[in-house]
Design a protein around this motif. Structure first.
Motif, mmCIF file in Angstrom:
data_model
loop_
_atom_site.group_PDB
_atom_site.id
_atom_site.type_symbol
_atom_site.label_atom_id
_atom_site.label_comp_id
_atom_site.label_asym_id
_atom_site.label_seq_id
_atom_site.Cartn_x
_atom_site.Cartn_y
_atom_site.Cartn_z
ATOM 1 N N GLU A 181 -1.378 6.900 -6.235
ATOM 2 C CA GLU A 181 -2.824 6.991 -5.692
ATOM 3 C C GLU A 181 -2.980 8.327 -5.181
ATOM 4 O O GLU A 181 -4.259 9.034 -5.467
ATOM 5 N N GLY A 182 -2.035 8.953 -4.314
ATOM 6 C CA GLY A 182 -2.235 10.326 -4.078
ATOM 7 C C GLY A 182 -2.221 11.432 -5.119
ATOM 8 O O GLY A 182 -3.038 12.419 -5.299
ATOM 9 N N HIS A 193 2.540 13.303 0.665
ATOM 10 C CA HIS A 193 1.107 13.185 1.070
ATOM 11 C C HIS A 193 0.373 13.808 -0.484
ATOM 12 O O HIS A 193 0.344 15.127 -0.291
ATOM 13 N N GLN A 194 -0.084 12.863 -1.303
ATOM 14 C CA GLN A 194 -0.731 13.364 -2.429
ATOM 15 C C GLN A 194 0.229 14.205 -3.228
ATOM 16 O O GLN A 194 1.679 13.795 -3.419
ATOM 17 N N LYS A 212 0.805 -1.301 0.002
ATOM 18 C CA LYS A 212 0.069 -0.082 0.066
ATOM 19 C C LYS A 212 0.687 1.211 0.095
ATOM 20 O O LYS A 212 0.617 2.158 -0.724
ATOM 21 N N ALA A 213 2.013 1.301 0.759
ATOM 22 C CA ALA A 213 2.670 2.552 0.721
ATOM 23 C C ALA A 213 3.440 2.617 -0.480
ATOM 24 O O ALA A 213 3.924 3.883 -0.880
ATOM 25 N N ARG A 271 2.322 2.070 -3.392
ATOM 26 C CA ARG A 271 1.251 2.654 -4.225
ATOM 27 C C ARG A 271 0.635 4.056 -3.960
ATOM 28 O O ARG A 271 0.465 4.572 -4.973
ATOM 29 N N GLU A 272 0.904 4.295 -2.668
ATOM 30 C CA GLU A 272 0.424 5.559 -2.181
ATOM 31 C C GLU A 272 0.894 6.850 -2.924
ATOM 32 O O GLU A 272 0.098 7.465 -3.245
ATOM 33 N N HIS A 302 5.133 8.269 6.053
ATOM 34 C CA HIS A 302 4.726 9.073 4.416
ATOM 35 C C HIS A 302 5.919 9.591 4.060
ATOM 36 O O HIS A 302 6.359 10.434 3.399
#
Length: 187
Positions: free
Chosen positions: A75-76, A139-140, A68-69, A71-72, A121
């Protein structure tokens, strides 16, 4: 910067550390997660594996969290495209459909340097980026340089006063992450 200094600082700050990863464990983690650890990250992980809240277990006891990290960052960016009107002019005309926008984001972000999760993050660039890589907080599309290198990052994150001068920062080859960090990537 030496990974031994980072380990010393983490011990001083009472971060739980397990034995470092063997070369075979590092290769397994790289294959399992589709990443390549940059030299500083690799050196740290061979000396000690930080564990506990925020850290990633490269021995795979928490594999989905690592995936998940990884992909983040993608995805952000996709989230900001959909919810916050992020769309750089260099990507061309913004498609009308979510599916088409998603494909453009996937193609664009695939050309960016891969980021490997370090803590929460915070990310280090993947190999082939060499030693002395900056640590990004992602973060995004809100990206900041959280350390000019791994030691500077650890000092900042874990509350010591030791911080390296900004002049030591080298982000060449890390665009567009570095452009986002310095607000040079304007939607």
């Amino acid at each position: 910067m030496s990974a031994a200094e980072v380990v010393k600082l983490l011990r001083e700050r009472r971060v739980a550390l397990e034995a470092g990863l063997s070369e075979a464990e590092l290769r397994l983690a790289e294959r399992r997660y589709g990443v390549r650890f940059a030299p500083d990250h690799r050196e740290l992980l061979t000396l000690a594996l930080p564990v506990g809240d925020g850290w990633y277990d490269w021995r795979a006891r928490g594999g989905e969290r690592v995936r998940k990290a990884i992909r983040e960052p993608f995805e952000g960016v996709l989230f900001d495209v959909e919810k916050n009107d992020f769309w750089p002019a260099s990507w061309g005309e913004r498609p009308d459909s979510f599916a088409a926008r998603s494909e453009v984001v996937k193609r664009q972000v695939a050309t960016w340097p891969q980021l490997v999760p370090l803590y929460a993050h915070r990310y280090l660039p993947a190999a082939p980026f060499g030693p002395g890589a900056p640590v990004f907080s992602v973060h995004q599309t809100d990206v900041i340089v959280f350390g000019t290198n791994l030691l500077d990052y650890a000092a900042r994150e874990f509350g010591t006063t030791r911080v390296l001068p900004e002049g030591d920062l080298d982000t060449s080859g890390l665009e567009p992450w570095s452009l986002l960090a310095f607000e040079g990537y304007v939607p």
